[in-house]
Design an enzyme around this catalytic site. Sequence first.
Site, PDB file in Angstrom:
ATOM      1  N   CYS A  80       0.820  -1.212   0.000  1.00 47.46           N
ATOM      2  CA  CYS A  80       0.000   0.000   0.000  1.00 47.46           C
ATOM      3  C   CYS A  80       0.857   1.266   0.000  1.00 47.46           C
ATOM      4  O   CYS A  80       0.350   2.349  -0.251  1.00 47.46           O
ATOM      5  CB  CYS A  80      -0.974   0.008   1.175  1.00 47.46           C
ATOM      6  SG  CYS A  80      -0.211   0.270   2.787  1.00 47.46           S
ATOM      7  N   HIS A 117      -2.563  11.699  15.342  1.00 48.73           N
ATOM      8  CA  HIS A 117      -2.998  10.909  14.195  1.00 48.73           C
ATOM      9  C   HIS A 117      -1.830  10.057  13.713  1.00 48.73           C
ATOM     10  O   HIS A 117      -0.729  10.559  13.511  1.00 48.73           O
ATOM     11  CB  HIS A 117      -3.467  11.839  13.068  1.00 48.73           C
ATOM     12  CG  HIS A 117      -3.747  11.140  11.785  1.00 48.73           C
ATOM     13  ND1 HIS A 117      -4.901  10.418  11.583  1.00 48.73           N
ATOM     14  CD2 HIS A 117      -3.032  11.048  10.639  1.00 48.73           C
ATOM     15  CE1 HIS A 117      -4.880   9.910  10.349  1.00 48.73           C
ATOM     16  NE2 HIS A 117      -3.747  10.279   9.761  1.00 48.73           N
ATOM     17  N   HIS A 120      -4.651   4.857   9.523  1.00 45.21           N
ATOM     18  CA  HIS A 120      -5.972   4.218   9.524  1.00 45.21           C
ATOM     19  C   HIS A 120      -5.817   2.711   9.646  1.00 45.21           C
ATOM     20  O   HIS A 120      -4.756   2.161   9.353  1.00 45.21           O
ATOM     21  CB  HIS A 120      -6.734   4.560   8.241  1.00 45.21           C
ATOM     22  CG  HIS A 120      -7.080   6.003   8.149  1.00 45.21           C
ATOM     23  ND1 HIS A 120      -6.210   6.937   7.601  1.00 45.21           N
ATOM     24  CD2 HIS A 120      -8.173   6.684   8.564  1.00 45.21           C
ATOM     25  CE1 HIS A 120      -6.777   8.136   7.679  1.00 45.21           C
ATOM     26  NE2 HIS A 120      -7.966   8.009   8.255  1.00 45.21           N
ATOM     27  N   ASP A 124      -8.530  -5.711   5.865  1.00 50.26           N
ATOM     28  CA  ASP A 124      -8.021  -6.553   4.782  1.00 50.26           C
ATOM     29  C   ASP A 124      -6.595  -7.035   5.047  1.00 50.26           C
ATOM     30  O   ASP A 124      -5.819  -7.271   4.128  1.00 50.26           O
ATOM     31  CB  ASP A 124      -8.083  -5.802   3.450  1.00 50.26           C
ATOM     32  CG  ASP A 124      -7.239  -4.528   3.438  1.00 50.26           C
ATOM     33  OD1 ASP A 124      -6.635  -4.188   4.481  1.00 50.26           O
ATOM     34  OD2 ASP A 124      -7.185  -3.876   2.384  1.00 50.26           O
ATOM     35  N   ARG A 132      -5.184  -4.408   8.965  1.00 53.10           N
ATOM     36  CA  ARG A 132      -4.033  -3.728   8.361  1.00 53.10           C
ATOM     37  C   ARG A 132      -3.989  -2.314   8.916  1.00 53.10           C
ATOM     38  O   ARG A 132      -4.784  -1.467   8.552  1.00 53.10           O
ATOM     39  CB  ARG A 132      -4.137  -3.692   6.844  1.00 53.10           C
ATOM     40  CG  ARG A 132      -3.023  -2.866   6.187  1.00 53.10           C
ATOM     41  CD  ARG A 132      -3.037  -2.963   4.661  1.00 53.10           C
ATOM     42  NE  ARG A 132      -4.321  -2.640   4.069  1.00 53.10           N
ATOM     43  CZ  ARG A 132      -4.658  -1.454   3.565  1.00 53.10           C
ATOM     44  NH1 ARG A 132      -3.805  -0.446   3.597  1.00 53.10           N
ATOM     45  NH2 ARG A 132      -5.853  -1.263   3.040  1.00 53.10           N
ATOM     46  N   CYS A 134      -2.376   0.898   8.665  1.00 52.19           N
ATOM     47  CA  CYS A 134      -1.630   1.627   7.647  1.00 52.19           C
ATOM     48  C   CYS A 134      -1.162   2.939   8.291  1.00 52.19           C
ATOM     49  O   CYS A 134      -1.963   3.841   8.520  1.00 52.19           O
ATOM     50  CB  CYS A 134      -2.563   1.862   6.463  1.00 52.19           C
ATOM     51  SG  CYS A 134      -1.781   2.482   5.014  1.00 52.19           S
TER      52      CYS A 134
END
Length: 163
Positions: A80, A117, A120, A124, A132, A134
């Site tokens: 990704c 932050h 996310h 999947d 996951r 990310c």
Amino acid sequence: MEDGKKKGGIYSRTDASKVNLTDEEWKEVLPKDVFNIAREKGTEWAFTGKYWNSKEHGSYYCAACGNPLFVSDAKFESSCGWPSFFQPLTKTSVIYAPDNSHGMHRTEVLCGRCKSHLGHVFDDGPPPTGLRYCINSVILDFEKAQEADEQYQQDKANDKEYE
């Protein structure tokens, strides 16, 4: 850097107390790129972060406050463009918030100590969790596992003996 010597004295890899600073206070202690991700919910470009394809063994910490977040054993290649993990270090390492920005329905991942932050989480990922995480490289600090590094150095030395 030593705990407490970095980022205005709030950075610690052992202190679990919550950090509540205003954005103005964060601006005083964080580099601009970290502030953008941590407080303005920015995102680095895919495939540009320093950890997206790192295979080193060690631990990942929040770059804003030092909170332990992930270990390399939970990292996997997701293609990704960002570092991906299938689980946080502990249940309290991260917290979650709904994110409906940009016309999407996602789950935001925040630091459990300072609410910065991180990225996310998606459903999947690989077993055992199917998740996951990310995460932006900019908001991560990494410490290489000393034991793994010592073993690598020993193996490297042994290989030279056989050349």
